[in-house]
Design a protein around this motif. Structure first.
Motif, PDB file in Angstrom:
ATOM      1  N   ASP A   5      -9.116  10.977   1.945  1.00 22.10           N
ATOM      2  CA  ASP A   5      -8.891   9.738   2.206  1.00 22.10           C
ATOM      3  C   ASP A   5      -7.665   9.321   1.509  1.00 22.10           C
ATOM      4  O   ASP A   5      -6.947   8.219   2.244  1.00 22.10           O
ATOM      5  CB  ASP A   5     -10.167   8.809   1.764  1.00 22.10           C
ATOM      6  CG  ASP A   5     -11.459   9.017   2.474  1.00 22.10           C
ATOM      7  OD1 ASP A   5     -11.118   9.321   3.887  1.00 22.10           O
ATOM      8  OD2 ASP A   5     -12.560   8.476   2.333  1.00 22.10           O
ATOM      9  N   ASP A   6      -7.484   9.746   0.160  1.00 20.12           N
ATOM     10  CA  ASP A   6      -6.311   9.561  -0.586  1.00 20.12           C
ATOM     11  C   ASP A   6      -4.999  10.105   0.430  1.00 20.12           C
ATOM     12  O   ASP A   6      -3.897   9.238   0.314  1.00 20.12           O
ATOM     13  CB  ASP A   6      -6.312   9.820  -1.961  1.00 20.12           C
ATOM     14  CG  ASP A   6      -7.247   9.102  -2.643  1.00 20.12           C
ATOM     15  OD1 ASP A   6      -7.542   7.956  -2.248  1.00 20.12           O
ATOM     16  OD2 ASP A   6      -7.815   9.939  -3.577  1.00 20.12           O
ATOM     17  N   ILE A   7      -4.952  11.088   0.861  1.00 21.24           N
ATOM     18  CA  ILE A   7      -3.983  11.716   1.564  1.00 21.24           C
ATOM     19  C   ILE A   7      -3.634  10.734   2.700  1.00 21.24           C
ATOM     20  O   ILE A   7      -2.356  10.503   3.137  1.00 21.24           O
ATOM     21  CB  ILE A   7      -4.155  13.099   2.100  1.00 21.24           C
ATOM     22  CG1 ILE A   7      -4.452  14.022   0.832  1.00 21.24           C
ATOM     23  CG2 ILE A   7      -2.873  13.601   2.784  1.00 21.24           C
ATOM     24  CD1 ILE A   7      -2.940  14.329  -0.177  1.00 21.24           C
ATOM     25  N   ALA A  12      -0.551   6.678   5.582  1.00 24.27           N
ATOM     26  CA  ALA A  12      -0.497   5.276   6.481  1.00 24.27           C
ATOM     27  C   ALA A  12       0.768   4.492   5.470  1.00 24.27           C
ATOM     28  O   ALA A  12       1.376   3.675   6.095  1.00 24.27           O
ATOM     29  CB  ALA A  12      -1.878   4.589   6.227  1.00 24.27           C
ATOM     30  N   VAL A  13       0.682   4.531   3.992  1.00 24.77           N
ATOM     31  CA  VAL A  13       1.709   3.962   3.356  1.00 24.77           C
ATOM     32  C   VAL A  13       3.087   4.178   3.764  1.00 24.77           C
ATOM     33  O   VAL A  13       3.724   3.408   4.120  1.00 24.77           O
ATOM     34  CB  VAL A  13       1.434   3.893   1.845  1.00 24.77           C
ATOM     35  CG1 VAL A  13       2.607   3.273   1.105  1.00 24.77           C
ATOM     36  CG2 VAL A  13      -0.072   3.185   1.432  1.00 24.77           C
ATOM     37  N   ALA A  14       3.138   5.490   3.770  1.00 25.06           N
ATOM     38  CA  ALA A  14       4.484   6.077   4.294  1.00 25.06           C
ATOM     39  C   ALA A  14       4.969   5.462   5.546  1.00 25.06           C
ATOM     40  O   ALA A  14       6.252   5.312   5.891  1.00 25.06           O
ATOM     41  CB  ALA A  14       4.453   7.364   4.203  1.00 25.06           C
ATOM     42  N   GLY A  19       8.958   2.608   1.260  1.00 24.77           N
ATOM     43  CA  GLY A  19       9.632   2.420  -0.227  1.00 24.77           C
ATOM     44  C   GLY A  19       8.293   2.384  -1.115  1.00 24.77           C
ATOM     45  O   GLY A  19       8.203   2.919  -2.299  1.00 24.77           O
ATOM     46  N   ASP A  20       7.008   2.135  -0.514  1.00 22.42           N
ATOM     47  CA  ASP A  20       5.774   2.132  -1.610  1.00 22.42           C
ATOM     48  C   ASP A  20       5.193   3.492  -1.490  1.00 22.42           C
ATOM     49  O   ASP A  20       4.196   3.690  -2.303  1.00 22.42           O
ATOM     50  CB  ASP A  20       4.865   1.077  -0.890  1.00 22.42           C
ATOM     51  CG  ASP A  20       5.356  -0.222  -1.032  1.00 22.42           C
ATOM     52  OD1 ASP A  20       6.246  -0.430  -1.704  1.00 22.42           O
ATOM     53  OD2 ASP A  20       5.147  -0.999  -0.370  1.00 22.42           O
ATOM     54  N   ALA A  21       5.477   4.656  -0.620  1.00 21.65           N
ATOM     55  CA  ALA A  21       4.759   5.690  -0.558  1.00 21.65           C
ATOM     56  C   ALA A  21       5.438   6.775  -1.668  1.00 21.65           C
ATOM     57  O   ALA A  21       4.358   7.362  -2.226  1.00 21.65           O
ATOM     58  CB  ALA A  21       5.225   6.399   0.791  1.00 21.65           C
ATOM     59  N   LEU A  22       6.481   6.537  -2.292  1.00 21.58           N
ATOM     60  CA  LEU A  22       6.886   7.418  -3.528  1.00 21.58           C
ATOM     61  C   LEU A  22       5.893   7.155  -4.753  1.00 21.58           C
ATOM     62  O   LEU A  22       5.412   8.251  -5.150  1.00 21.58           O
ATOM     63  CB  LEU A  22       8.501   7.670  -3.720  1.00 21.58           C
ATOM     64  CG  LEU A  22       8.975   8.516  -4.603  1.00 21.58           C
ATOM     65  CD1 LEU A  22       8.487   9.962  -4.207  1.00 21.58           C
ATOM     66  CD2 LEU A  22      10.575   8.451  -4.509  1.00 21.58           C
TER      67      LEU A  22
END
Length: 180
Positions: A5-7, A12-14, A19-22
């Motif tokens: 789920d975290d992956i 999804a964020v990426a 910019g928030d994914a890193l």
């Protein structure tokens, strides 16, 4: 290992806000330092952000943690190749020779090795075969198609000569692009 789920949330964020994914990937790595998938994802993002030293370290870490993680191994070698290190790339890819002959990553490696040796027709054929076999990682198909498109004009021996070999020129152009 990081929860699936975290992956999925990281992916999804990426997709929604790269910019928030890193920072999210780095937080997940801090919580799960042994998860090769996270290091691979971080390395891919860093490569796409033109941060090659960090990208190489992250991709190398992914392969060190999971030597049989074929996609990470391929991407590390591809990164090395586009960074002007063909011998290092071939050494990284060596373990992929155990994949079945019709596996898309093995075909991509075969094509790229042909490219290193300026065998453009063979490179195109192998890369085309890899694209046809690859339903798993579509962004790689785009990268390989770019290489094919750059190789086609090099099949003409009457083409304008340059100081650098055609392969050096081609890989220099690819090294400026993104890594998927």
């Amino acid at each position: 290992m990081c929860e699936d789920d975290d992956i999925r949330q990281l992916l999804a964020v990426a997709a929604a806000s790269p910019g928030d994914a890193l920072p999210l990937a780095e937080r997940l790595i801090a919580a799960h330092p042994g998860d090769a998938r996270l290091h691979f994802f971080r390395g891919s993002m860093l490569a796409g952000s033109a941060r090659p030293i960090e990208a190489h370290a992250a991709l190398s870490r992914a392969v060190a943690l999971a030597p049989d993680f074929a996609l990470a191994r391929f991407q590390l070698g591809f990164f090395e190749l586009t960074s002007g290190e063909p011998a290092r790339a071939q050494a990284t890819w060596e373990k992929l020779s155990t994949l079945p002959d019709d596996h898309y990553l093995r075909q991509f490696v075969t094509g790229l090795i042909h490219l290193i040796h300026d065998r453009f027709a063979d490179a195109i054929a192998a890369l085309d075969g890899g694209i046809a076999a690859n339903a798993e990682t579509p962004p790689l198909n785009h990268d390989m198609q770019l290489i094919i498109d750059q190789c086609r004009p090099l099949l003409n021996p009457a083409a304008e000569a340059e100081e650098a070999s055609p392969t050096s020129f081609l890989l220099g152009q690819l090294g400026r692009g993104s890594l998927h």
